[in-house]
Design an enzyme around this catalytic site. Structure first.
Site, short mmCIF file in Angstrom:
data_model
loop_
_atom_site.label_atom_id
_atom_site.label_comp_id
_atom_site.label_asym_id
_atom_site.label_seq_id
_atom_site.Cartn_x
_atom_site.Cartn_y
_atom_site.Cartn_z
CG HIS A 157 36.08 22.86 50.87
ND1 HIS A 157 34.71 22.71 51.03
CD2 HIS A 157 36.61 21.63 51.10
CE1 HIS A 157 34.44 21.45 51.33
NE2 HIS A 157 35.57 20.78 51.38
CG HIS A 216 30.02 13.24 55.88
ND1 HIS A 216 31.22 12.74 56.36
CD2 HIS A 216 30.32 14.33 55.13
CE1 HIS A 216 32.21 13.52 55.92
NE2 HIS A 216 31.70 14.48 55.17
#
Length: 424
Positions: A108, A174
């Protein structure tokens, strides 16, 4: 007609579905889990009862320096609660130890100062040495091995050179690593870009074992465990949170053993029996996970698991930060269709994995089978349309459109928080 609360940004929306259309509401039991302990008491109890490891006080004794890995702005880890307790516990045992806090940004963008203050509190940002991991800055990385999959393992130099490495995080289902937390603080958290790309290759993402709640034979998880071992991740503090982002349990200790115990607790709360729908409504659990389209793909995978053939997915997510990844956006926007994206990406070898490839691979997989209507009044509608989805400002508008496609008698399944459930 029931009113169903759906997380959106930092609030909730209440939606209504006619009784004759509603097939079911699928929720994690975590959202209704009750504890008599305060959040602070839960953390302190976990630290006092480490799993498969000496206590944090024992580990820091005699050490000159250490690194604490923490999550970035896209993760709802309640660091305003966890970090002060962790820091106080460490400094009471070793007042002179030098502590660096390393933000596990993975692939990110860096966390901004404003986001740090929002996440950690002004006191920690002002007084502690907080550092963003930069996955594409080769000078900040060290090569430490070869992953079981064959990719090179590059990790943050600060983490590799410190005397003691620990991590805080949270555990939730997840969509391709099985569960978050534990070893994910290392890979992708503080790994080099080339390592993240290898671990997230198209073959692994396509694996039937790389799914929500699955660790057994999961090739992505296998690489992550190896990375945590090579990094000498000595201790973790992982929390479990409810729908209001409040801590309901915590696990500390050995990076694998404590994580396993935490995953089993999450599984016991998150397991839900699928109810297939013609229309499936979901969200990304609100802020911070619904701040961009990239992250919203996670919630879409929960809806995907409950779709009848040709179903419509209504995805409620603010996406106020836009698409969340330039490569993610461009690969979707430049393609004629999701099918083209999918066919192209499945031919990409591990060593040629592109940034954000895993995310546009999964989005293309979903869009190749189902229509997605994104509900947001905080994101550019054209951006969403460019990515082969529809956009609606309100839920009511999206539902009218979905009924127009599937018929007025269409059966509707609602998953209020798509990232919190394991559908079986």
């Amino acid at each position: 007609m029931p009113r169903i609360k759906i997380p959106y940004h930092k609030n909730f929306w209440e939606i209504e579905i006619e009784d004759n259309n509603l097939s079911g509401v699928l929720e994690s039991k975590a959202h209704h889990f009750k504890t008599t302990m305060s959040q602070e008491e839960i953390i302190k109890k976990a630290l006092q009862n480490p799993i498969g490891s000496p206590s944090i006080e024992t580990l820091v004794k005699g050490k000159k320096n250490m690194v604490i890995i923490t999550s970035d702005h896209t993760r709802p880890v309640p660091s305003k609660i966890t970090l002060p307790i962790l820091l106080k516990t460490i400094r009471e045992a070793n007042p002179n130890i030098d502590i660096k806090i390393l933000i596990a940004t993975g692939f990110h963008r860096p966390t901004t100062r404003e986001e740090m203050i929002d996440k950690f509190g002004e006191e920690i940002v002002k007084n502690e040495n907080v550092i963003n991991h930069m996955s594409q800055d080769q000078a900040c990385l060290m090569k430490v091995g070869i992953l079981p999959s064959g990719g090179e393992l590059w990790l943050n130099r600060l983490a590799m050179e410190t005397e003691l490495l620990i991590a805080e995080g949270f555990i939730e289902p997840h969509f391709f690593a099985g569960f978050s937390g534990g070893r994910k603080s290392i890979l992708p958290g503080i790994a080099g870009a080339q390592t993240v790309l290898a671990n997230h290759c198209s073959a692994f993402i396509a694996s039937e074992h790389a799914r929500t709640g699955v660790l057994e034979e999961n090739p992505i998880h296998r690489d992550m465990l190896y990375a945590a071992e090579k990094a000498k991740l000595a201790f973790i503090l992982n929390v479990v949170i409810d729908g209001d982002k409040k801590i309901i349990n915590a696990f500390s200790g050995h990076s694998q053993l404590a994580h396993q115990e935490g995953c089993e607790f999450v599984r016991s709360l998150s397991k839900v029996t699928k109810i297939k729908g013609d229309i499936v409504i979901t969200s990304n659990g609100g802020y911070p996970l619904d701040q961009n389209i990239y992250q919203a793909v996670k919630g879409m995978t929960a809806a995907e698991a409950c779709c009848k053939e040709g179903a419509v997915i209504i995805m409620i997510a603010a996406c106020n930060d836009g698409h969340g990844g330039e490569s993610f956006y461009r690969n979707m926007e430049e393609a004629v269709s999701p099918k083209e994206v999918l066919e192209k990406v499945l031919k990409v070898p591990m060593e040629k994995t592109a940034p954000d490839q895993w995310e546009f691979q999964i989005l293309a997989r979903i869009l190749n089978q189902y229509k997605v209507i994104m509900v947001t009044d905080m994101c550019d509608p054209q951006m969403i349309k460019n990515m082969h989805m529809e956009q609606a400002d309100t839920f009511e508008e999206a539902l009218v459109r979905a009924y127009a496609i599937k018929g007025k008698d269409a059966k509707v399944t609602v998953i209020p928080d798509g990232v919190s459930v394991i559908l079986e």
